[in-house]
Write an enzyme that holds these catalytic residues in place. Structure first.
Site, PDB file in Angstrom:
ATOM      1  N   HIS A 109     -24.209  39.705  -2.907  1.00 38.16           N
ATOM      2  CA  HIS A 109     -23.285  40.497  -2.083  1.00 38.16           C
ATOM      3  C   HIS A 109     -23.872  41.894  -1.910  1.00 38.16           C
ATOM      4  O   HIS A 109     -23.612  42.802  -2.707  1.00 38.16           O
ATOM      5  CB  HIS A 109     -21.910  40.533  -2.766  1.00 38.16           C
ATOM      6  CG  HIS A 109     -20.852  41.249  -1.981  1.00 38.16           C
ATOM      7  ND1 HIS A 109     -19.513  41.081  -2.217  1.00 38.16           N
ATOM      8  CD2 HIS A 109     -20.923  42.140  -0.946  1.00 38.16           C
ATOM      9  CE1 HIS A 109     -18.815  41.830  -1.381  1.00 38.16           C
ATOM     10  NE2 HIS A 109     -19.660  42.494  -0.610  1.00 38.16           N
ATOM     11  N   HIS A 165     -24.915  44.430   1.406  1.00 37.06           N
ATOM     12  CA  HIS A 165     -25.047  44.700   2.852  1.00 37.06           C
ATOM     13  C   HIS A 165     -26.309  45.524   3.007  1.00 37.06           C
ATOM     14  O   HIS A 165     -26.368  46.651   2.498  1.00 37.06           O
ATOM     15  CB  HIS A 165     -23.838  45.474   3.358  1.00 37.06           C
ATOM     16  CG  HIS A 165     -22.537  44.759   3.115  1.00 37.06           C
ATOM     17  ND1 HIS A 165     -21.946  43.967   4.056  1.00 37.06           N
ATOM     18  CD2 HIS A 165     -21.746  44.697   2.006  1.00 37.06           C
ATOM     19  CE1 HIS A 165     -20.830  43.452   3.561  1.00 37.06           C
ATOM     20  NE2 HIS A 165     -20.690  43.875   2.312  1.00 37.06           N
ATOM     21  N   HIS A 183     -15.544  37.995   3.085  1.00 42.35           N
ATOM     22  CA  HIS A 183     -14.865  38.989   2.268  1.00 42.35           C
ATOM     23  C   HIS A 183     -13.367  38.679   2.311  1.00 42.35           C
ATOM     24  O   HIS A 183     -12.809  38.467   3.400  1.00 42.35           O
ATOM     25  CB  HIS A 183     -15.065  40.392   2.844  1.00 42.35           C
ATOM     26  CG  HIS A 183     -16.405  40.995   2.577  1.00 42.35           C
ATOM     27  ND1 HIS A 183     -17.581  40.371   2.882  1.00 42.35           N
ATOM     28  CD2 HIS A 183     -16.740  42.199   2.026  1.00 42.35           C
ATOM     29  CE1 HIS A 183     -18.586  41.159   2.531  1.00 42.35           C
ATOM     30  NE2 HIS A 183     -18.110  42.267   2.004  1.00 42.35           N
ATOM     31  N   GLU A 197     -10.295  42.083  -1.149  1.00 42.43           N
ATOM     32  CA  GLU A 197     -10.862  43.383  -1.561  1.00 42.43           C
ATOM     33  C   GLU A 197      -9.714  44.389  -1.479  1.00 42.43           C
ATOM     34  O   GLU A 197      -9.221  44.858  -2.493  1.00 42.43           O
ATOM     35  CB  GLU A 197     -12.024  43.774  -0.637  1.00 42.43           C
ATOM     36  CG  GLU A 197     -12.652  45.126  -0.976  1.00 42.43           C
ATOM     37  CD  GLU A 197     -13.738  45.559   0.011  1.00 42.43           C
ATOM     38  OE1 GLU A 197     -13.814  44.999   1.122  1.00 42.43           O
ATOM     39  OE2 GLU A 197     -14.513  46.492  -0.336  1.00 42.43           O
ATOM     40  N   ASP A 207     -23.005  45.538  -3.359  1.00 40.50           N
ATOM     41  CA  ASP A 207     -22.276  45.796  -2.105  1.00 40.50           C
ATOM     42  C   ASP A 207     -23.044  46.769  -1.193  1.00 40.50           C
ATOM     43  O   ASP A 207     -23.772  46.317  -0.302  1.00 40.50           O
ATOM     44  CB  ASP A 207     -20.857  46.297  -2.417  1.00 40.50           C
ATOM     45  CG  ASP A 207     -19.859  45.984  -1.303  1.00 40.50           C
ATOM     46  OD1 ASP A 207     -20.218  45.281  -0.348  1.00 40.50           O
ATOM     47  OD2 ASP A 207     -18.703  46.449  -1.393  1.00 40.50           O
ATOM     48  N   ASP A 208     -22.849  48.076  -1.401  1.00 41.57           N
ATOM     49  CA  ASP A 208     -23.505  49.100  -0.571  1.00 41.57           C
ATOM     50  C   ASP A 208     -24.064  50.166  -1.509  1.00 41.57           C
ATOM     51  O   ASP A 208     -23.517  51.274  -1.622  1.00 41.57           O
ATOM     52  CB  ASP A 208     -22.478  49.720   0.388  1.00 41.57           C
ATOM     53  CG  ASP A 208     -21.860  48.676   1.304  1.00 41.57           C
ATOM     54  OD1 ASP A 208     -22.542  48.246   2.244  1.00 41.57           O
ATOM     55  OD2 ASP A 208     -20.710  48.264   1.043  1.00 41.57           O
TER      56      ASP A 208
END
Ligand code: ADE
Ligand code: ZN
Length: 341
Positions: free
Chosen positions: A20, A22, A200, A203, A281-282
């Site tokens: 996961h 991005h 997703h 969340e 994630d980011d």
């Protein structure tokens, strides 16, 4: 007999998969500025420091606004390559040996960037990650859920000439108000095409969105899914099916899904028998890559060596890698586990 490693040190050293991530969320401020200069794009921030200072998010949307603005510096194939290569070097340092990268083509194609430039640059970096770093890597195309399903269908059409370069589709962006049901038909088409499907859900959204992802989109993994603990029936279903949840602790902290890492539900999810994995994630926006997520979570929740090993194993079991590579990766985990458990 060597001393066993602390759980945190084991977390640093254990081989793991990232499921996961991005890729646009790995754009560090320094790279944003250098790509802006290379491409003649002007930014509404005077310096790297000013940009970094703007990373004070209150919720998912406040992050997404800055994240899409940062991605505006990506124009050419080489930009996508450079971004992904920078990620792979960091992942390699964190003992990530397999990675499945999300990318958001609509963020780029709506600015006039070609699908060929996006997928070409990213897939070339994946090939180099395999060849130069020994990381097996694959791409998952995400549809932006704040846009329409028609837009998602058009994006799929535009991507199909590059079908060999992505293994699946996902669903990301603003969750509340954009339930999985909005994308039921396009996901059905993707499944017909033999693509893997993830989304997703849970969340910021309710457990109902997770049920929809399971029942309507027929996902093979749920990204985040931390809302599941609000629904005991859903927890029982996830424990029974072992449908994986790709959890991102530092993201949840930075986007105020949890107030403190010590209150993060990951340990409760493990205790409930769910197939949970740790991911970043980011990472350029949320304060750390894979090992920062792993180590800070281990320390905040007091996870044991056995739990660290379970999380690493789960990451390969939840991955879409082929059977041979999966067993080779699990073998690497077992070798370390044998001396550490
Ligand atoms: N796009 C990038 N990061 C995301 C996240 N955490 N949730 C939804 N969409 C995203
Ligand atoms: Zn995400």
């Amino acid at each position: 007999m060597t001393q066993p490693l602390s759980p945190a040190e084991l977390a640093r050293r254990i081989p793991k998969a990232e499921l996961h991530l991005h890729i646009e969320g790995s754009l560090e401020p320094e790279l944003i500025f250098s790509l802006a200069q290379r491409n003649g794009v002007s930014l509404p921030y005077a310096s790297v420091e000013a940009l970094r200072a703007a990373y004070a998010f209150t919720d998912l949307q406040s992050f997404l606004d800055i994240y899409y603005a940062g991605a505006s510096v990506l124009l050419r194939e080489a930009d996508f390559y450079d971004m992904a290569w920078a990620y792979f070097e960091r992942a390699h340092a964190d003992r990530v040996i397999h990675a499945e990268l999300f990318f958001d083509p609509q963020t780029h194609t709506e600015r006039g960037v070609s699908m060929a430039a996006v997928i070409g640059g990213l897939s070339r970096a994946c090939a180099d990650a395999q060849q130069k770093l020994g990381i097996s890597a694959a791409l998952i195309l995400c549809f932006l859920r704040h846009l329409s399903e028609d837009d998602a269908f058009a994006t799929l059409e535009a991507a199909l000439p590059h079908r060999a370069h992505f293994i699946g589709v996902g669903l990301d962006s603003s969750e509340l108000g954009h339930p999985p049901s909005k994308f039921e038909r396009v996901f059905a088409r993707c499944r017909e095409l033999g693509l893997h499907v993830v989304a997703h859900a849970g969340e910021e959204g309710p457990p109902e969105y997770m049920w929809q992802a399971i029942d309507l989109l027929k996902v093979e993994r749920i990204d985040h899914g931390v809302a599941c603990l609000q629904d005991p029936l859903l927890v029982a279903e996830l424990a029974h099916t072992r449908l994986p949840l790709t959890v991102c602790p530092l993201s949840n902290l930075k986007l105020s899904v949890v107030n403190d890492l010590s209150a993060h539900p990951l340990k409760r999810m493990l205790d409930a028998g769910l197939c949970v994995t740790i991911n970043s994630d980011d990472p350029a926006y949320f304060g750390g890559y894979m090992n920062a997520n792993f180590v800070q979570t281990v320390e905040a929740l007091g996870l044991t060596r056995d739990e660290v090993i379970t999380l690493a194993r789960n990451s390969f079991e939840a991955s879409f890698v082929d059977a041979d590579r999966r067993s080779a990766c699990l073998q690497q985990v077992s070798s370390l586990a044998r001396v550490q458990a």
